[in-house]
Write a protein that holds these residues in place. Structure first.
Motif, PDB file in Angstrom:
ATOM      1  N   ALA A 213       0.823  -1.213   0.000  1.00 17.93           N
ATOM      2  CA  ALA A 213       0.000   0.000   0.000  1.00 17.93           C
ATOM      3  C   ALA A 213       0.855   1.261   0.000  1.00 17.93           C
ATOM      4  CB  ALA A 213      -0.926   0.005   1.214  1.00 17.93           C
ATOM      5  N   GLY A 214       2.177   1.105  -0.015  1.00 15.34           N
ATOM      6  CA  GLY A 214       3.062   2.258  -0.018  1.00 15.34           C
ATOM      7  C   GLY A 214       3.225   2.909   1.335  1.00 15.34           C
ATOM      8  N   VAL A 215       2.930   2.181   2.414  1.00 11.90           N
ATOM      9  CA  VAL A 215       3.031   2.709   3.775  1.00 11.90           C
ATOM     10  C   VAL A 215       4.268   2.097   4.422  1.00 11.90           C
ATOM     11  CG1 VAL A 215       1.952   2.810   6.050  1.00 11.90           C
ATOM     12  CG2 VAL A 215       0.563   3.078   3.983  1.00 11.90           C
ATOM     13  N   GLY A 216       5.280   2.928   4.686  1.00 11.50           N
ATOM     14  CA  GLY A 216       6.523   2.434   5.242  1.00 11.50           C
ATOM     15  C   GLY A 216       6.677   2.635   6.727  1.00 11.50           C
ATOM     16  N   ALA A 217       5.698   3.298   7.369  1.00 14.71           N
ATOM     17  CA  ALA A 217       5.797   3.553   8.809  1.00 14.71           C
ATOM     18  C   ALA A 217       4.423   3.909   9.347  1.00 14.71           C
ATOM     19  CB  ALA A 217       6.779   4.698   9.091  1.00 14.71           C
ATOM     20  N   TYR A 218       4.255   3.689  10.651  1.00 15.92           N
ATOM     21  CA  TYR A 218       3.102   4.182  11.381  1.00 15.92           C
ATOM     22  C   TYR A 218       3.565   5.346  12.258  1.00 15.92           C
ATOM     23  CZ  TYR A 218       0.517  -0.129  10.194  1.00 15.92           C
ATOM     24  OH  TYR A 218      -0.111  -1.139   9.530  1.00 15.92           O
ATOM     25  N   GLY A 219       2.668   6.261  12.555  1.00 16.04           N
ATOM     26  CA  GLY A 219       3.093   7.390  13.368  1.00 16.04           C
ATOM     27  C   GLY A 219       1.943   8.120  14.014  1.00 16.04           C
ATOM     28  N   ASN A 220       2.286   9.063  14.864  1.00 13.35           N
ATOM     29  CA  ASN A 220       1.295   9.897  15.526  1.00 13.35           C
ATOM     30  C   ASN A 220       1.905  11.265  15.799  1.00 13.35           C
ATOM     31  OD1 ASN A 220       2.746   8.154  17.685  1.00 13.35           O
ATOM     32  ND2 ASN A 220       1.999   9.937  18.846  1.00 13.35           N
ATOM     33  N   VAL A 221       1.039  12.233  16.050  1.00 15.80           N
ATOM     34  CA  VAL A 221       1.459  13.609  16.319  1.00 15.80           C
ATOM     35  C   VAL A 221       1.856  13.727  17.783  1.00 15.80           C
ATOM     36  CG1 VAL A 221       0.715  16.020  16.384  1.00 15.80           C
ATOM     37  CG2 VAL A 221       0.023  14.545  14.483  1.00 15.80           C
ATOM     38  N   THR A 222       3.024  14.296  18.034  1.00 11.31           N
ATOM     39  CA  THR A 222       3.516  14.459  19.405  1.00 11.31           C
ATOM     40  C   THR A 222       3.548  15.906  19.861  1.00 11.31           C
ATOM     41  OG1 THR A 222       5.808  14.561  18.609  1.00 11.31           O
ATOM     42  CG2 THR A 222       4.945  12.389  19.206  1.00 11.31           C
ATOM     43  N   GLY A 223       3.283  16.840  18.960  1.00 15.88           N
ATOM     44  CA  GLY A 223       3.349  18.260  19.333  1.00 15.88           C
ATOM     45  C   GLY A 223       2.473  19.093  18.420  1.00 15.88           C
ATOM     46  N   ALA A 224       3.084  20.114  17.829  1.00 16.28           N
ATOM     47  CA  ALA A 224       2.336  21.029  16.973  1.00 16.28           C
ATOM     48  C   ALA A 224       1.813  20.306  15.741  1.00 16.28           C
ATOM     49  CB  ALA A 224       3.236  22.184  16.558  1.00 16.28           C
ATOM     50  N   PHE A 225       0.633  20.750  15.283  1.00 13.35           N
ATOM     51  CA  PHE A 225       0.004  20.164  14.099  1.00 13.35           C
ATOM     52  C   PHE A 225      -0.750  21.265  13.379  1.00 13.35           C
ATOM     53  CE2 PHE A 225      -3.848  18.220  12.174  1.00 13.35           C
ATOM     54  CZ  PHE A 225      -3.211  17.472  11.195  1.00 13.35           C
ATOM     55  N   ALA A 226      -0.452  21.450  12.081  1.00 13.05           N
ATOM     56  CA  ALA A 226      -1.081  22.531  11.329  1.00 13.05           C
ATOM     57  C   ALA A 226      -1.203  22.148   9.872  1.00 13.05           C
ATOM     58  CB  ALA A 226      -0.263  23.815  11.460  1.00 13.05           C
ATOM     59  N   VAL A 227      -2.211  22.740   9.220  1.00 17.96           N
ATOM     60  CA  VAL A 227      -2.369  22.627   7.771  1.00 17.96           C
ATOM     61  C   VAL A 227      -1.698  23.850   7.166  1.00 17.96           C
ATOM     62  CG1 VAL A 227      -3.992  22.527   5.850  1.00 17.96           C
ATOM     63  CG2 VAL A 227      -4.525  21.345   7.983  1.00 17.96           C
ATOM     64  N   VAL A 228      -0.612  23.640   6.447  1.00 16.65           N
ATOM     65  CA  VAL A 228       0.153  24.769   5.909  1.00 16.65           C
ATOM     66  C   VAL A 228      -0.280  25.133   4.501  1.00 16.65           C
ATOM     67  CG1 VAL A 228       2.131  24.291   7.376  1.00 16.65           C
ATOM     68  CG2 VAL A 228       2.002  23.219   5.126  1.00 16.65           C
ATOM     69  N   ALA A 229      -0.972  24.232   3.813  1.00 21.35           N
ATOM     70  CA  ALA A 229      -1.461  24.541   2.466  1.00 21.35           C
ATOM     71  C   ALA A 229      -2.619  23.623   2.148  1.00 21.35           C
ATOM     72  CB  ALA A 229      -0.350  24.379   1.432  1.00 21.35           C
ATOM     73  N   GLU A 230      -3.678  24.216   1.623  1.00 25.38           N
ATOM     74  CA  GLU A 230      -4.822  23.418   1.207  1.00 25.38           C
ATOM     75  C   GLU A 230      -4.644  22.971  -0.236  1.00 25.38           C
ATOM     76  OE1 GLU A 230      -8.401  25.560   1.829  1.00 25.38           O
ATOM     77  OE2 GLU A 230      -8.301  25.439   4.026  1.00 25.38           O
ATOM     78  N   GLY A 231      -5.243  21.840  -0.548  1.00 23.74           N
ATOM     79  CA  GLY A 231      -5.139  21.317  -1.906  1.00 23.74           C
ATOM     80  C   GLY A 231      -5.745  22.275  -2.906  1.00 23.74           C
ATOM     81  N   GLY A 232      -5.008  22.613  -3.950  1.00 25.44           N
ATOM     82  CA  GLY A 232      -5.489  23.557  -4.940  1.00 25.44           C
ATOM     83  C   GLY A 232      -6.096  22.861  -6.140  1.00 25.44           C
ATOM     84  N   GLY A 233      -6.954  23.597  -6.873  1.00 24.25           N
ATOM     85  CA  GLY A 233      -7.573  23.046  -8.062  1.00 24.25           C
ATOM     86  C   GLY A 233      -8.599  21.983  -7.730  1.00 24.25           C
ATOM     87  N   PHE A 234      -9.144  21.377  -8.796  1.00 24.78           N
ATOM     88  CA  PHE A 234     -10.141  20.334  -8.583  1.00 24.78           C
ATOM     89  C   PHE A 234      -9.453  19.035  -8.192  1.00 24.78           C
ATOM     90  CE2 PHE A 234     -12.592  16.721 -10.253  1.00 24.78           C
ATOM     91  CZ  PHE A 234     -13.753  16.881  -9.512  1.00 24.78           C
ATOM     92  N   ASN A 235      -9.928  18.459  -7.116  1.00 19.33           N
ATOM     93  CA  ASN A 235      -9.401  17.190  -6.625  1.00 19.33           C
ATOM     94  C   ASN A 235     -10.586  16.288  -6.335  1.00 19.33           C
ATOM     95  OD1 ASN A 235      -8.458  15.089  -4.832  1.00 19.33           O
ATOM     96  ND2 ASN A 235      -6.592  16.282  -4.535  1.00 19.33           N
ATOM     97  N   LEU A 236     -10.730  15.226  -7.144  1.00 15.14           N
ATOM     98  CA  LEU A 236     -11.885  14.339  -6.995  1.00 15.14           C
ATOM     99  C   LEU A 236     -11.901  13.696  -5.619  1.00 15.14           C
ATOM    100  CD1 LEU A 236     -14.357  12.980  -8.231  1.00 15.14           C
ATOM    101  CD2 LEU A 236     -12.844  11.203  -9.144  1.00 15.14           C
ATOM    102  N   ASP A 237     -10.745  13.224  -5.162  1.00 20.82           N
ATOM    103  CA  ASP A 237     -10.692  12.598  -3.838  1.00 20.82           C
ATOM    104  C   ASP A 237     -11.109  13.576  -2.751  1.00 20.82           C
ATOM    105  OD1 ASP A 237      -9.821  10.244  -4.954  1.00 20.82           O
ATOM    106  OD2 ASP A 237      -7.696  10.680  -4.649  1.00 20.82           O
ATOM    107  N   ARG A 238     -10.659  14.813  -2.879  1.00 20.32           N
ATOM    108  CA  ARG A 238     -11.006  15.831  -1.887  1.00 20.32           C
ATOM    109  C   ARG A 238     -12.511  16.113  -1.883  1.00 20.32           C
ATOM    110  NH1 ARG A 238      -7.941  19.867   0.523  1.00 20.32           N
ATOM    111  NH2 ARG A 238      -9.088  21.731   1.150  1.00 20.32           N
ATOM    112  N   SER A 239     -13.090  16.196  -3.078  1.00 20.34           N
ATOM    113  CA  SER A 239     -14.536  16.464  -3.169  1.00 20.34           C
ATOM    114  C   SER A 239     -15.336  15.305  -2.590  1.00 20.34           C
ATOM    115  CB  SER A 239     -14.920  16.691  -4.635  1.00 20.34           C
ATOM    116  OG  SER A 239     -14.207  17.777  -5.181  1.00 20.34           O
TER     117      SER A 239
END
Length: 710
Positions: A213-239
């Motif tokens: 599946a292309g997943v090489g690691a598992y992880g979790n957030v330990t501190g700060a977490f932010a969205v620095v950029a939203e997906g631009g243009g049309f994105n079928l998965d996003r919709s």
């Protein structure tokens, strides 16, 4: 003169009754080869058609053979054999034995599929934990709860002096806020950990499935977490993800508790809110398949649209006379199936994708004017799924649905007497109940082996549960689910969602009732991989033959599984990543070391359906380690290197989280090196040999999906 002779001969012939009446003998005396050739060609065509049914089984066998190899085959060798088989196929393209060559060719294709898929979906596997600031792009939102979200990210880029990680992607648990969608770029303080191996030998292999599946690691957030950029243009998965989240939120705004959780699961495929108690009740009653979007749900939705659209068009004479009503309705049903697949998670939802492909073949057969429900269509759907996602063959969902569909359509194809039709209301109700019970019985019997292997649990009253619940699912839950989604753009979904919730509540009540009836009957069957192999061969036999002889394969499989497919319970289990060591002694199963309630201990208890005591009463422990003595064996768990001098050579088994010294001599030593390379260890005392039989969860480290010790 000639006339007189002729008359005499006729008169004489008339006195021999055996020769009258006269028949021409030339066509019978001179055999014609044309009918014989036709019979042979028809037989060859029939053989080819039935051989096609075996192709997915051959591909599955090839996949299993590749996964079981103790080494990774070279690409040039795979290509060479593939070219050789292609040459043979071309050379024998007009031969009668061509269908027989298809099978080894399909098996070799299956053998090559996983390494082929690895070239574009495989990943390096993280070997040791990484901590730091990273930016990453959100690929998929797996599930969402009020507290957290599980997401898949790619292109992990270190920020500052954080350690680079050469992996394609990772699965992360992130806070619920800020909300993320596919295409967003996030920045967070992360802890990335290696993907763990199987928790027991022969169970679900997280590393295998994560790698493909292309997943090489598992992880979790330990501190700060932010969205620095939203997906631009049309994105079928996003919709689609936004639509799924909106629909799930509207359902949760009307319903509460298990009803809301199951409603979200059945409409948008998000099972994250279903609690453990609900899952256990549904499993014990044989109804766990209800909240997993698959063939049942897609058939109800797509079949309902097909039926209603065909009925509506047939009711209008102008349309019925000018339009191919059945084919137009088939297009509508196919569109409904595709729309539901998108809501269920798209290509990521393998059971829904598999069912959509099957429905596509059914509706395609209607459009082509051919028979829709055939084993060939099942085989074709399986081949498409295997080509798209070969790793799914090793998941329970593929095996369960494949076996159920093969069994249902196989029984449907078998010759049988057509019963008299009772058109009265009572007769129709009785026929519906018999059909539901028969369908549940056939599917439940076909999937019994696979559910027992993967879940170590059976539902003896599953047929009863399905008979009680499927009418509610078909007539209340799913229709009102569809209507509520259609009403959401107008804000009029509340009463329809409430009606769906009423049906879910009734379903849960039936599940609790059947689970209570089943208490003490479920059992805990333990099966080996040999049982799956026997089941696969029996299923192939069943699919290949068309007569009643097809039942001989499953019938023979039952005693074979009893003789060769049953597994034994362990006497010792040793965790690889925690301190847990569980030992069975004097009728008690308990921990010698380790914490009760840890992930490994909980899974062990669920797998064997036995309670693991927090401390084994037979264990004697001090600051150096623990000793367990039974009337069969003795075990030493070494916590301090000072204990080696005393314990080496005195026990049948020595377990240590350190590296055992080369001077230590004992029947069996499992140290840090063995645990790092083999993972969880399963041991059972062999009375006749006077030693432990041992299985490691990881048999070989030299496969690309394995996490090599750092």
């Amino acid at each position: 003169m000639q006339g007189a002779e002729t008359a005499t001969r006729i008169a004489d012939a008339g006195s021999v009754p055996a020769l009258a009446p006269l028949r021409p003998v030339l066509p019978q005396a001179l055999p014609s080869s044309r009918p014989t050739v036709r019979r042979l060609s028809l037989a060859d065509a029939e053989t080819a058609r039935r051989t096609f049914v075996l192709l997915p089984f051959a591909m599955i066998a090839g996949l299993a053979a590749y996964a079981a190899l103790p080494f990774e085959p070279q690409g040039w060798a795979l290509s060479a054999v593939g070219i050789l088989l292609a040459v043979v196929l071309v050379a024998l393209r007009h031969s009668a034995i061509l269908p027989l060559i298809w099978l080894p060719a399909a098996a070799w294709l299956g053998f090559c599929l996983l390494p082929i898929h690895a070239t574009w979906s495989g990943t390096a596997m993280l070997a040791r934990s990484a901590y730091g600031e990273y930016q990453a792009k959100v690929v998929e939102v797996i599930s969402a709860t009020p507290e957290s979200r599980r997401i898949i990210v790619s292109t992990l880029t270190p920020v500052g002096d954080s350690r680079p990680v050469a992996i394609r992607g990772a699965r992360l648990v992130v806070p619920a806020q800020p909300a993320v969608e596919p295409g967003d770029t996030i920045e967070a303080s992360l802890r990335l950990a290696p993907v763990p191996g199987p928790i027991l030998p022969g169970t679900f292999d997280s590393q295998f499935h994560a790698y493909f599946a292309g997943v090489g690691a598992y992880g979790n957030v330990t501190g700060a977490f932010a969205v620095v950029a939203e997906g631009g243009g049309f994105n079928l998965d996003r919709s689609i993800e936004g639509m799924r989240r909106m629909i799930g939120g509207r359902i949760a705004a009307v319903l509460q508790g298990p009803s809301a959780a199951i409603g979200q699961a059945m409409v948008v495929g998000d099972q994250s809110a279903i609690d453990d108690a609900t899952r256990e009740v549904m499993a014990a009653s044989g109804l766990a398949h209800i909240y997993s979007i698959s063939g049942l749900h897609l058939s109800i939705v797509a079949g309902g649209v097909f039926f209603l659209l065909r009925l509506a068009m047939a009711s209008v004479p102008l349309l019925a006379l000018r339009w191919p009503v059945k084919k137009v309705a088939a297009l509508g049903g196919l569109a409904a199936a595709l729309g539901y697949l998108l809501l269920a998670g798209g290509l990521a939802n393998v059971p829904a994708l598999r069912s959509t492909i099957m429905l596509g073949l059914i509706f395609g057969a209607i459009l082509a004017g051919r028979r829709a429900l055939t084993i060939r269509n099942v085989a074709l759907a399986a081949i498409v799924i295997i080509l798209i996602d070969p790793a799914s063959v090793f998941r329970a969902s593929f095996q369960l649905s494949f076996a159920a569909v093969v069994a249902l359509i196989g029984i449907y194809e078998m010759p049988r007497r057509v019963p008299a039709t009772d058109r009265s209301g009572v007769g129709r109700l009785w026929n519906a109940l018999v059909t539901t019970a028969s369908t549940s019985l056939i599917a439940g019997t076909a999937t019994l082996l696979f559910s027992a292997y993967h879940f170590q649990q059976t539902a003896p009253l599953g047929v009863v549960g399905n008979v009680l619940v499927l009418p509610v699912v078909s007539l209340v839950i799913m229709p009102f689910a569809v209507l509520s989604v259609l009403a959401m753009p107008f804000g009029a979904e509340a009463p329809l969602v409430l009606a769906m919730g009423w049906g879910i509540d009734r379903m849960l009540e039936c599940a609790i009732l059947v689970a209570n009836w089943s208490e003490g009957w479920t059992g805990n069957p333990l099966l080996t991989g040999s049982a799956l192999l026997i089941g696969l061969v029996a299923l192939a036999w069943f699919a290949f033959l068309k007569s009643w002889w097809r039942l001989a394969g499953p019938a023979i499989a039952v005693p074979l599984i009893i003789l060769f497919g049953l597994d034994a319970r362990p006497d010792v289990l040793i965790a690889d990543s925690t301190q847990a060591v569980a030992v069975r002694a004097a009728g008690e199963w308990g921990l010698v070391t380790g914490k009760p309630g840890s992930f490994a201990v909980d899974v062990w208890g669920e797998h064997y359906q036995e309670e693991i005591a927090p401390r084994l009463s037979a264990a004697r422990c001090d600051e150096l380690g623990c000793i367990v003595r039974t009337d069969k064996f003795s075990i030493a768990v070494v916590n301090n290197a000072a204990a080696f001098a005393e314990d080496c050579g005195q026990h049948n088994l020595i377990v240590t989280r350190a590296r055992a010294p080369s001077t230590c001599r004992s029947d069996l030593i499992i140290d840090s090196d063995a645990l790092a390379s083999g993972g969880v260890h399963w041991l059972r005392w062999n009375e006749s040999a006077g030693r432990f039989d041992i299985r490691a969860a990881i048999a070989h480290l030299n496969r690309p999906w394995r996490v090599a010790p750092p």
